[in-house]
Design a protein around this motif. Structure first.
Motif, PDB file in Angstrom:
ATOM      1  N   VAL A  72       0.864  -1.179   0.000  1.00  8.69           N
ATOM      2  CA  VAL A  72       0.000   0.000   0.000  1.00  8.69           C
ATOM      3  C   VAL A  72       0.903   1.232   0.000  1.00  8.69           C
ATOM      4  CG1 VAL A  72      -1.767   1.264   1.288  1.00  8.69           C
ATOM      5  CG2 VAL A  72      -1.739  -1.248   1.332  1.00  8.69           C
ATOM      6  N   GLU A  73       0.615   2.189  -0.856  1.00  7.75           N
ATOM      7  CA  GLU A  73       1.347   3.460  -0.853  1.00  7.75           C
ATOM      8  C   GLU A  73       0.354   4.594  -0.799  1.00  7.75           C
ATOM      9  OE1 GLU A  73       4.395   4.218  -3.663  1.00  7.75           O
ATOM     10  OE2 GLU A  73       5.293   2.236  -3.439  1.00  7.75           O
ATOM     11  N   GLY A  81       2.098  20.445   7.338  1.00  7.14           N
ATOM     12  CA  GLY A  81       2.383  21.237   6.143  1.00  7.14           C
ATOM     13  C   GLY A  81       3.452  20.666   5.232  1.00  7.14           C
ATOM     14  N   MET A  82       3.916  19.449   5.515  1.00  2.02           N
ATOM     15  CA  MET A  82       4.981  18.840   4.711  1.00  2.02           C
ATOM     16  C   MET A  82       4.431  17.643   3.947  1.00  2.02           C
ATOM     17  SD  MET A  82       7.988  18.988   7.584  1.00  2.02           S
ATOM     18  CE  MET A  82       6.930  18.306   8.851  1.00  2.02           C
ATOM     19  N   PRO A  83       4.681  17.584   2.646  1.00  2.00           N
ATOM     20  CA  PRO A  83       4.231  16.418   1.881  1.00  2.00           C
ATOM     21  C   PRO A  83       5.122  15.206   2.189  1.00  2.00           C
ATOM     22  CG  PRO A  83       5.444  17.923   0.454  1.00  2.00           C
ATOM     23  CD  PRO A  83       5.348  18.578   1.801  1.00  2.00           C
ATOM     24  N   LEU A  84       4.494  14.069   2.468  1.00  2.66           N
ATOM     25  CA  LEU A  84       5.218  12.843   2.790  1.00  2.66           C
ATOM     26  C   LEU A  84       4.599  11.676   2.028  1.00  2.66           C
ATOM     27  CD1 LEU A  84       5.426  13.376   6.648  1.00  2.66           C
ATOM     28  CD2 LEU A  84       7.315  13.583   5.037  1.00  2.66           C
ATOM     29  N   THR A  85       5.433  10.674   1.751  1.00  2.00           N
ATOM     30  CA  THR A  85       4.986   9.461   1.081  1.00  2.00           C
ATOM     31  C   THR A  85       5.266   8.275   1.987  1.00  2.00           C
ATOM     32  OG1 THR A  85       5.485  10.427  -1.075  1.00  2.00           O
ATOM     33  CG2 THR A  85       5.280   8.038  -0.990  1.00  2.00           C
ATOM     34  N   PHE A  86       4.291   7.386   2.114  1.00  3.11           N
ATOM     35  CA  PHE A  86       4.443   6.206   2.955  1.00  3.11           C
ATOM     36  C   PHE A  86       4.099   4.944   2.189  1.00  3.11           C
ATOM     37  CE2 PHE A  86       3.640   9.593   6.044  1.00  3.11           C
ATOM     38  CZ  PHE A  86       4.736   9.400   6.881  1.00  3.11           C
ATOM     39  N   SER A  87       4.915   3.925   2.386  1.00  3.32           N
ATOM     40  CA  SER A  87       4.625   2.575   1.931  1.00  3.32           C
ATOM     41  C   SER A  87       4.270   1.773   3.169  1.00  3.32           C
ATOM     42  CB  SER A  87       5.846   1.956   1.254  1.00  3.32           C
ATOM     43  OG  SER A  87       6.178   2.670   0.097  1.00  3.32           O
ATOM     44  N   THR A  88       3.220   0.971   3.066  1.00  2.00           N
ATOM     45  CA  THR A  88       2.782   0.144   4.187  1.00  2.00           C
ATOM     46  C   THR A  88       2.297  -1.196   3.632  1.00  2.00           C
ATOM     47  OG1 THR A  88       0.444   0.806   4.219  1.00  2.00           O
ATOM     48  CG2 THR A  88       1.990   2.220   5.396  1.00  2.00           C
ATOM     49  N   LYS A 116      -3.752   2.463   5.191  1.00  2.88           N
ATOM     50  CA  LYS A 116      -4.154   3.262   4.035  1.00  2.88           C
ATOM     51  C   LYS A 116      -4.036   4.765   4.241  1.00  2.88           C
ATOM     52  CE  LYS A 116      -8.210   1.918   2.824  1.00  2.88           C
ATOM     53  NZ  LYS A 116      -9.450   1.458   2.217  1.00  2.88           N
ATOM     54  N   THR A 117      -3.923   5.182   5.504  1.00  5.99           N
ATOM     55  CA  THR A 117      -3.825   6.602   5.810  1.00  5.99           C
ATOM     56  C   THR A 117      -3.355   6.765   7.256  1.00  5.99           C
ATOM     57  OG1 THR A 117      -5.009   8.716   5.779  1.00  5.99           O
ATOM     58  CG2 THR A 117      -6.231   6.820   6.609  1.00  5.99           C
ATOM     59  N   VAL A 118      -2.840   7.915   7.584  1.00  9.49           N
ATOM     60  CA  VAL A 118      -2.472   8.190   8.975  1.00  9.49           C
ATOM     61  C   VAL A 118      -3.771   8.338   9.762  1.00  9.49           C
ATOM     62  CG1 VAL A 118      -1.312   9.816  10.521  1.00  9.49           C
ATOM     63  CG2 VAL A 118      -0.303   9.292   8.291  1.00  9.49           C
ATOM     64  N   ASP A 119      -3.913   7.525  10.809  1.00 14.83           N
ATOM     65  CA  ASP A 119      -5.145   7.515  11.590  1.00 14.83           C
ATOM     66  C   ASP A 119      -5.350   8.824  12.349  1.00 14.83           C
ATOM     67  OD1 ASP A 119      -2.913   6.407  13.351  1.00 14.83           O
ATOM     68  OD2 ASP A 119      -4.508   6.826  14.788  1.00 14.83           O
ATOM     69  N   GLN A 141      12.160   1.790   5.077  1.00 21.54           N
ATOM     70  CA  GLN A 141      11.858   2.115   3.685  1.00 21.54           C
ATOM     71  C   GLN A 141      11.302   3.535   3.574  1.00 21.54           C
ATOM     72  OE1 GLN A 141       9.468  -0.886   1.741  1.00 21.54           O
ATOM     73  NE2 GLN A 141       8.704   0.557   0.214  1.00 21.54           N
ATOM     74  N   ASN A 142      10.431   3.920   4.499  1.00 21.81           N
ATOM     75  CA  ASN A 142       9.831   5.256   4.452  1.00 21.81           C
ATOM     76  C   ASN A 142      10.832   6.353   4.800  1.00 21.81           C
ATOM     77  OD1 ASN A 142       7.280   4.448   3.545  1.00 21.81           O
ATOM     78  ND2 ASN A 142       6.708   3.821   5.614  1.00 21.81           N
ATOM     79  N   VAL A 143      11.791   6.057   5.667  1.00 21.77           N
ATOM     80  CA  VAL A 143      12.868   7.011   5.945  1.00 21.77           C
ATOM     81  C   VAL A 143      13.639   7.284   4.652  1.00 21.77           C
ATOM     82  CG1 VAL A 143      15.120   7.246   7.098  1.00 21.77           C
ATOM     83  CG2 VAL A 143      13.113   6.531   8.408  1.00 21.77           C
ATOM     84  N   LYS A 144      13.964   6.229   3.915  1.00 20.70           N
ATOM     85  CA  LYS A 144      14.710   6.393   2.651  1.00 20.70           C
ATOM     86  C   LYS A 144      13.899   7.146   1.618  1.00 20.70           C
ATOM     87  CE  LYS A 144      17.613   2.339   3.118  1.00 20.70           C
ATOM     88  NZ  LYS A 144      17.811   0.941   2.723  1.00 20.70           N
TER      89      LYS A 144
END
Length: 191
Positions: free
Chosen positions: A10-11, A18-25, A33-36, A92-95
């Motif tokens: 899931v990405e 205010g910062m755009p971030l991308t997460f793989s889970t 699917k989203t930050v709770d 992975q998300n840190v990278k």
């Protein structure tokens, strides 16, 4: 949703502070699917300072720790979780968010951390682990905070009084930072 779709990683992209971030889970991790709502509330009410050494306790795929690292680029953020799958995704998300100031470790609570004192510890405390483990987390967090170090937690609002009592017992203080219908952010300071 087809089974093939469920077996894929899931990405998602989101904006935190205010910062755009991308997460793989992946399925099996908390809120894949989203930050709770609770984690989001916690993130919005943290007060990291430049140069802080921070800990995301029970980091999951890393939303809190990665946001802290983005907020304080001169600080250092440690992220720990007891789930090796969560640790893999946090790394992975840190990278993929191009952070150099994060260390992700497999640890049952704070038991496998190097000898580090923190300025700030943040955690979305799970409600279903039992009050004994929550008390261990609070006592261990107090031991790992520098003098004037801050512990921020978010819990379901049903645990609010438990957290208040235990913060006062362990830290001698308690501050309700923000309360919503379903979640409460609380903070304590190590004397």
């Amino acid at each position: 949703m087809a089974v093939d779709d469920l077996s894929r990683e899931v990405e998602f992209q989101t904006e935190l502070r205010g910062m755009p971030l991308t997460f793989s889970t992946t399925w099996g991790l908390f809120s894949p699917k989203t930050v709770d709502a609770g984690t989001h509330l916690l993130i919005e009410h943290l007060d990291p300072q430049e140069g802080d050494t921070c800990l995301d306790l029970g980091c999951g795929y890393g939303a809190v720790g990665i946001t802290l690292a983005k907020c304080v680029p001169t600080g250092t953020v440690y992220m720990v979780d007891k789930d090796f799958v969560a640790v893999d995704y946090a790394r992975q998300n840190v990278k993929q968010n191009e952070l150099q100031n994060c260390h992700v470790l497999l640890s049952n609570g704070l038991s496998h951390l190097p000898d580090i004192q923190f300025d700030l510890i943040a955690s979305n405390l799970p409600a279903n682990v039992g009050k004994e483990l929550l008390q261990i987390f609070l006592i261990d967090a107090q031991k790992h905070l520098k003098p004037n170090g801050r512990l921020y937690v978010v819990t379901i609002s049903g645990l609010r009084e438990f957290i208040k009592r235990n913060f006062k017992t362990v830290f001698g203080n308690y501050r309700k930072v923000k309360q919503r219908r379903t979640h409460t952010v609380a903070m304590a300071i190590r004397a």
